[in-house]
Design a protein around this motif. Structure first.
Motif, short mmCIF file in Angstrom:
data_model
loop_
_atom_site.label_atom_id
_atom_site.label_comp_id
_atom_site.label_asym_id
_atom_site.label_seq_id
_atom_site.Cartn_x
_atom_site.Cartn_y
_atom_site.Cartn_z
N CYS A 1 0.83 -1.21 0.00
CA CYS A 1 0.00 0.00 0.00
C CYS A 1 0.86 1.26 0.00
N THR A 2 1.95 1.23 0.78
CA THR A 2 2.80 2.41 0.93
C THR A 2 3.59 2.71 -0.33
N PHE A 3 4.22 1.68 -0.91
CA PHE A 3 5.17 1.89 -2.01
C PHE A 3 4.59 1.60 -3.40
N GLU A 4 3.45 0.90 -3.47
CA GLU A 4 2.96 0.48 -4.78
C GLU A 4 1.51 0.93 -5.05
N ILE A 5 0.58 0.45 -4.23
CA ILE A 5 -0.84 0.59 -4.56
C ILE A 5 -1.32 2.04 -4.45
N LEU A 6 -1.10 2.67 -3.30
CA LEU A 6 -1.59 4.04 -3.12
C LEU A 6 -0.96 5.04 -4.11
N PRO A 7 0.37 5.00 -4.33
CA PRO A 7 0.93 5.90 -5.35
C PRO A 7 0.34 5.65 -6.74
#
Length: 213
Positions: free
Chosen positions: A193-199
């Motif tokens: 979520c932090t490094f892939e999905i949310l961005p």
């Protein structure tokens, strides 16, 4: 049937697409020995400087072609100078920041944990996913700008294929982290979520809903 024609002009589209493919082919033969296949799944030379430069070039070309692929759907209004060429530049900068931040922070996460072996394995597989995405984006560019596909369908084709590629990479990455690093609880999902999905969701929202902000 009607195809997409952007105001940046067919000649510029041809130059960007064909120039990117030419750069990809030239870098392959210059930086990697002809005796070595592009995919050495068991022993990709990640510590080789030429290979690192080749991966960087592949990433750069991928961002360029992905920008070109998403340009027809990038509807954000730029005040005072709302040209398609400027939009293409802005889109490239957005995707460049996302790509660099995602790969740098994501791979650095393994080094912070002291997982050097897992870092190398992750680097190999991320390169494989990058090359697959690059190949698919090339096909998407040809489908959007050269094939006789109605514009109303190209949106669903582009968003569908790109989403499937990203989700497949995220699923593999989640299971890889869970199996190799064995983080407690659901930390591998928080990592994604932090490094892939949310961005990625932020980029997608900006591209496809830019005119609705």
């Amino acid at each position: 049937m009607e195809t997409i024609r952007t105001p940046i002009g067919d000649n510029l589209i041809n130059f960007i697409l064909l120039g990117s493919l030419l750069l990809l082919i030239i870098s392959r033969f210059i930086l990697i020995s002809k005796d070595e296949p592009v995919f050495r799944l068991k022993s990709i030379p990640i510590e080789n400087e030429n290979f690192t430069l080749y991966v960087t070039i592949c990433s750069f070309i991928y961002i360029i072609l992905l920008s070109l692929t998403l340009l027809p759907f990038f509807n954000i209004v730029v005040p005072f100078f709302n040209s398609k060429l400027l939009k293409l530049t802005i889109l490239f900068i957005i995707l460049f920041i996302y790509q660099v931040a995602s790969y740098t922070l994501g791979n650095g996460f393994f080094l912070i944990l002291g997982k050097n072996k897992e870092y190398q394995e992750n680097y190999k597989n991320r390169f494989i996913f990058l090359f697959i995405k690059l190949f698919v984006v090339i096909l998407l560019c040809f489908a959007i700008y050269y094939a006789n596909i109605p514009p109303k369908y190209t949106f669903y084709i582009a968003i569908g294929i790109i989403s499937v590629l990203l989700i497949s990479e995220w699923i593999w990455l989640m299971f890889f982290i869970k199996k190799q690093i064995k983080l407690p609880g659901y930390y591998e999902f928080l990592y994604l979520c932090t490094f892939e999905i949310l961005p990625a969701l932020c980029v997608f929202k900006l591209v496809f809903l830019g005119d609705k902000f």
